[in-house]
Scaffold this motif. Structure first.
Motif, PDB file in Angstrom:
ATOM      1  N   THR A  37     -49.135 -10.167  -1.315  1.00  0.00           N
ATOM      2  CA  THR A  37     -49.771 -11.075  -1.231  1.00  0.00           C
ATOM      3  C   THR A  37     -51.390 -11.535  -0.886  1.00  0.00           C
ATOM      4  O   THR A  37     -52.489 -11.584  -1.609  1.00  0.00           O
ATOM      5  CB  THR A  37     -48.998 -12.839  -1.127  1.00  0.00           C
ATOM      6  N   CYS A 139     -54.659 -22.710 -10.668  1.00  0.00           N
ATOM      7  CA  CYS A 139     -53.654 -21.933 -11.083  1.00  0.00           C
ATOM      8  C   CYS A 139     -53.031 -22.542 -12.098  1.00  0.00           C
ATOM      9  O   CYS A 139     -52.461 -21.775 -12.840  1.00  0.00           O
ATOM     10  CB  CYS A 139     -52.330 -22.530  -9.018  1.00  0.00           C
ATOM     11  N   LYS A 241     -52.631 -16.136  -7.271  1.00  0.00           N
ATOM     12  CA  LYS A 241     -51.395 -16.721  -7.365  1.00  0.00           C
ATOM     13  C   LYS A 241     -51.307 -17.420  -9.120  1.00  0.00           C
ATOM     14  O   LYS A 241     -50.268 -17.076  -9.443  1.00  0.00           O
ATOM     15  CB  LYS A 241     -51.378 -17.999  -6.787  1.00  0.00           C
ATOM     16  N   SER A 255     -45.988 -21.409  -8.148  1.00  0.00           N
ATOM     17  CA  SER A 255     -47.437 -20.786  -8.176  1.00  0.00           C
ATOM     18  C   SER A 255     -48.465 -21.461  -7.449  1.00  0.00           C
ATOM     19  O   SER A 255     -49.035 -21.716  -6.897  1.00  0.00           O
ATOM     20  CB  SER A 255     -48.020 -20.503  -9.250  1.00  0.00           C
ATOM     21  N   THR A 259     -50.009 -22.029  -3.811  1.00  0.00           N
ATOM     22  CA  THR A 259     -50.804 -22.360  -3.704  1.00  0.00           C
ATOM     23  C   THR A 259     -51.606 -23.476  -2.628  1.00  0.00           C
ATOM     24  O   THR A 259     -52.562 -22.832  -1.852  1.00  0.00           O
ATOM     25  CB  THR A 259     -51.817 -22.500  -5.240  1.00  0.00           C
TER      26      THR A 259
END
Length: 287
Positions: A37, A139, A241, A255, A259
């Motif tokens: 990530t 996001c 994300k 997500s 975030t």
């Protein structure tokens, strides 16, 4: 214990065995997933900054989307920023005022609170509010588009999602973060002044003199650099994300949560690094 007995125990408590297997797998997978990530975020950030510079230079920068995103970010975050900056600055003013009174240096309360607000409070308050309000909204927007396959449709049509969606948000995040940091500095200074003068019986002239003597232009430059970096971090993490959301509406919620958490952790780590580097490179020899 024989293999038959182990099998019998697993059959008797399958839920516990499943939880144990998931836990062992999570411990093995989590470091690798975290590094992957982080790698995606670094790559996306580098590509977005490169496209931002080239698009502005070549005149292909989507100005309309940039203005729309900047207005949305300001509308989303300026009221929470004021609501958080006021009590934080007042608390700092009270604490530094009490500490200065204990050591017999009440005239330095303005300098102490001013340095705390400009160097630390204003950039961090702005960054955390952007992570909580702006980052989650970015996001959620991109994550919803991803699960509806709008991003895939854009790529099929030859439209770069990075240049069309991420780059204008990145530019807007940097500009808005710097503007809100300057606004937070003003709010923090005003709150500290009012509390010091009207609540702690300080003198206005002493507050202004010590503030202007100790809070230099370099501190404001540091705050603006922090704001630009913090805005970049929040925007890149939120976009990464959102564009990698999986699992339907539940995945969007996950997500958004990731975030906010990841952004705040990164902001704290980067803030420590900035503070240490500034202290090492620009030491204060005298008070």
């Amino acid at each position: 214990m024989s293999d038959d007995q182990v099998a019998v125990d697993r059959d008797k408590n399958p839920a516990a065995e499943e939880i144990a297997d998931w836990s062992r797998g999570y411990v093995r997978r989590h470091p690798q997933a975290s590094l992957e990530t982080l790698g995606r975020q670094v790559i996306m950030g580098g590509r977005a900054i490169r496209h931002l510079v080239t698009d502005i230079w070549t005149g292909k920068f989507p100005v309309g989307e940039f203005v729309h995103q900047a207005a949305f970010m300001v509308k989303t975050s300026y009221v929470p920023t004021i609501a958080v900056a006021l009590p934080v600055s007042a608390t700092l003013s009270i604490q530094f005022g009490l500490l200065a009174g204990q050591v017999g240096a009440t005239s330095l309360a303005g300098a102490a609170s001013g340095l705390a607000v400009i160097r630390q409070s204003a950039p961090l308050v702005t960054a955390m509010l952007m992570a909580a309000a702006v980052g989650s909204a970015i996001c959620a927007d991109l994550g919803s588009r991803t699960i509806r396959e709008e991003i895939d449709a854009m790529e099929v049509m030859g439209v770069s999602a990075l240049r069309r969606l991420v780059v204008p948000r990145l530019a807007a995040g940097i500009i808005v973060a710097m503007a809100l940091t300057g606004f937070s500095c003003f709010i923090g200074f005003l709150a500290g002044y009012l509390f010091n003068v009207y609540v702690q019986d300080g003198t206005p002239g002493s507050f202004m003199a010590t503030f202007s003597s100790f809070a230099t232009a370099g501190d404001l430059y540091l705050a603006m650099v922090k704001a630009a970096v913090f805005g970049t971090i929040v925007t890149v993490v939120a976009c990464e994300k959102g564009l990698n959301t999986k699992g339907g509406p539940g995945g969007v919620a996950n997500s958004v949560n990731a975030t906010v958490v990841a952004s705040i952790i990164l902001l704290m780590v980067v803030n420590v690094g900035f503070t240490e580097m500034y202290t090492i490179l620009f030491p204060r020899t005298t008070l």
